[in-house]
Design an enzyme around this catalytic site. Structure first.
Site, PDB file in Angstrom:
ATOM      1  N   LYS A 194      -7.383  14.574  -8.260  1.00 27.79           N
ATOM      2  CA  LYS A 194      -6.247  14.046  -7.530  1.00 27.79           C
ATOM      3  C   LYS A 194      -6.018  12.618  -8.001  1.00 27.79           C
ATOM      4  O   LYS A 194      -6.914  11.776  -7.932  1.00 27.79           O
ATOM      5  CB  LYS A 194      -6.560  14.066  -6.048  1.00 27.79           C
ATOM      6  CG  LYS A 194      -5.400  13.613  -5.210  1.00 27.79           C
ATOM      7  CD  LYS A 194      -5.657  13.934  -3.767  1.00 27.79           C
ATOM      8  CE  LYS A 194      -4.468  13.593  -2.922  1.00 27.79           C
ATOM      9  NZ  LYS A 194      -4.772  13.797  -1.510  1.00 27.79           N
ATOM     10  N   LYS A 242      -3.543  17.635  -9.092  1.00 31.58           N
ATOM     11  CA  LYS A 242      -2.484  17.098  -8.248  1.00 31.58           C
ATOM     12  C   LYS A 242      -2.180  15.655  -8.616  1.00 31.58           C
ATOM     13  O   LYS A 242      -3.132  14.886  -8.740  1.00 31.58           O
ATOM     14  CB  LYS A 242      -2.964  17.176  -6.796  1.00 31.58           C
ATOM     15  CG  LYS A 242      -2.022  16.621  -5.774  1.00 31.58           C
ATOM     16  CD  LYS A 242      -2.652  16.717  -4.411  1.00 31.58           C
ATOM     17  CE  LYS A 242      -1.719  16.163  -3.361  1.00 31.58           C
ATOM     18  NZ  LYS A 242      -2.285  16.218  -2.043  1.00 31.58           N
TER      19      LYS A 242
HETATM   20  C1  PBG Z   1      -3.947  13.115   1.342  1.00 33.60           C
HETATM   21  C2  PBG Z   1      -2.910  14.053   0.884  1.00 33.60           C
HETATM   22  C3  PBG Z   1      -1.874  13.726   0.007  1.00 33.60           C
HETATM   23  C4  PBG Z   1      -1.078  14.848  -0.129  1.00 33.60           C
HETATM   24  C5  PBG Z   1      -1.656  15.876   0.627  1.00 33.60           C
HETATM   25  N1  PBG Z   1      -2.796  15.371   1.253  1.00 33.60           N
HETATM   26  C6  PBG Z   1      -1.646  12.485  -0.760  1.00 33.60           C
HETATM   27  C7  PBG Z   1      -1.563  11.205  -0.077  1.00 33.60           C
HETATM   28  O1  PBG Z   1      -0.878  11.034   0.927  1.00 33.60           O
HETATM   29  O2  PBG Z   1      -2.201  10.290  -0.577  1.00 33.60           O
HETATM   30  C8  PBG Z   1       0.170  14.880  -0.953  1.00 33.60           C
HETATM   31  C9  PBG Z   1       0.999  16.102  -0.918  1.00 33.60           C
HETATM   32  C10 PBG Z   1       2.370  15.924  -1.461  1.00 33.60           C
HETATM   33  O3  PBG Z   1       2.780  14.828  -1.889  1.00 33.60           O
HETATM   34  O4  PBG Z   1       3.095  16.924  -1.471  1.00 33.60           O
HETATM   35  N2  PBG Z   1      -5.124  13.676   1.780  1.00 33.60           N
END
Ligand code: PBG
Length: 342
Positions: A212, A266
């Site tokens: 991520k 991601k």
């Molecule tokens: C954090 C989380 C994020 C997303 C899902 N869970 C990133 C964040 O806010 O840092 C992003 C999903 C998206 O952008 O569609 N645990």
């Protein structure tokens, strides 16, 4: 230049140049293009991320994500039924937790009746055939929007891991089929695996957000779960630097060694190179999350008439398959499933 003032072309014919190899031959008709198609997008490849809201009978628009809503649990169940009918294999749930239930340590993740657990129970009861994937990160539950416990300006790793592992057990007890930790703390996969096994949840799988990245593409998601205005600073001390590809492989290797059943990259489209490296290196179930910002960009350009949104949607998802993905988390899931049916 010759007399007519036109530049001189080369002396070789196209056949001499190509040696008679003409790749356009197979592109000449729809049937032949179909025959040589290397990759396909299927409904079976889709995971649908949905946002949850408190209350009942509520369907709230997410402004930065046209076509996306937050659903109260009762309506999330209706959406799960719809997804199952469309043949979508699984949902991933993300809660917009009431501000009064958020605190410095994200303690509401330890509430067996928190929004995410209530939704899982309701969905699994009404639509047992659909897979439910839950995120165990703390960010929906913290007052500062970080994925971990914040102490003196530092996201503390080990305490966060212990709390996440406990939260994962509660999510499994509520009926989650796959636990997907998105927090990037060190050691979380192994700790979650131990905790699940120790509580009799050997069959609950782990999808690791193995790679991520600290990305700008999560903006609309933070609006959706209501952490946008809360987040102080950035997540660079725990998410991966977008410049790093070898590090992404090390993270993946580590998560697999600790017990991840499937791994995820991601954001998606800007990181197709990472997907390909992971698939080629580890040959494990590999997923991508086409995140909120990627969705918003396609929707916004389409709304302005700058691109054909539907074709861009299909093309972007096909690209994940071509890069080596087994499946994709995408907010387009119901739209795509509907289109694939037609
Ligand atoms: C954090 C989380 C994020 C997303 C899902 N869970 C990133 C964040 O806010 O840092 C992003 C999903 C998206 O952008 O569609 N645990």
């Amino acid at each position: 230049m010759n007399k007519l003032n036109r530049p001189q072309t080369g002396s070789r014919s196209v056949d001499e140049i190509t040696g008679g190899r003409r790749l356009r031959r197979m592109r000449k008709a729809e049937w032949s293009r179909r025959l040589v198609q290397e990759t396909q997008l299927r409904t079976d490849d889709l995971i649908w991320p949905i946002f949850l809201a408190e209350g009942e009978g509520r369907e709230e628009k997410v402004d930065a994500m046209p076509g996306v809503f937050r659903y109260s649990v009762d309506l999330a169940v209706r959406q799960a039924e719809r997804a199952a009918k469309l043949g979508i294999p699984a949902l991933a749930t993300f809660p917009n937790v009431d501000g009064t239930r958020r605190d410095e340590s994200g303690s509401a993740i330890l509430d067996p009746d928190n929004l995410i657990n209530r939704a899982t129970r309701a969905i699994k009861e009404a639509v047992p055939e659909i897979g439910v994937i839950t995120d165990v990160a703390l960010d929906p539950f913290t007052s500062h929007g970080h994925d971990g416990i914040l102490r003196d300006g530092i996201i503390v790793n080990d305490e966060t891991v212990a709390q996440i592992a406990e939260g994962a057990v509660l999510q499994a007890a509520a009926g989650a089929d796959i636990i997907a930790p998105s927090d990037m703390m060190d050691g979380r996969i192994g700790a979650i695996r131990d905790a699940l096994d120790g509580n009799g949840f050997q069959d609950v799988a782990i999808m690791s957000y193995a790679t991520k990245f600290a990305s700008a593409f999560y903006g609309p998601y933070r609006e959706a779960i209501g952490t946008g205005g809360l987040l102080k600073g950035d997540k660079k001390t725990y998410y991966i630097d977008p410049s790093n590809s070898d590090e992404a492989l090390r993270e993946t290797e580590q998560d697999l060694a600790e017990g991840a059943d499937m791994v995820m990259v991601k954001p998606g489209l800007p990181y197709l190179d990472i997907i390909r490296r992971i698939k080629d290196t580890f040959s494990v179930p590999t997923f991508a999350y086409q995140v909120s910002g990627e969705y918003a960009m396609i929707k916004a350009a389409a709304a302005n008439g700058w691109i054909d949104g539907e074709i861009a949607m299909m093309e972007s998802l096909l690209a994940f398959k071509r890069a080596g993905c087994d499946g994709i988390l995408t907010y387009f899931a119901p739209e795509v499933a509907q289109k694939l049916r037609e």
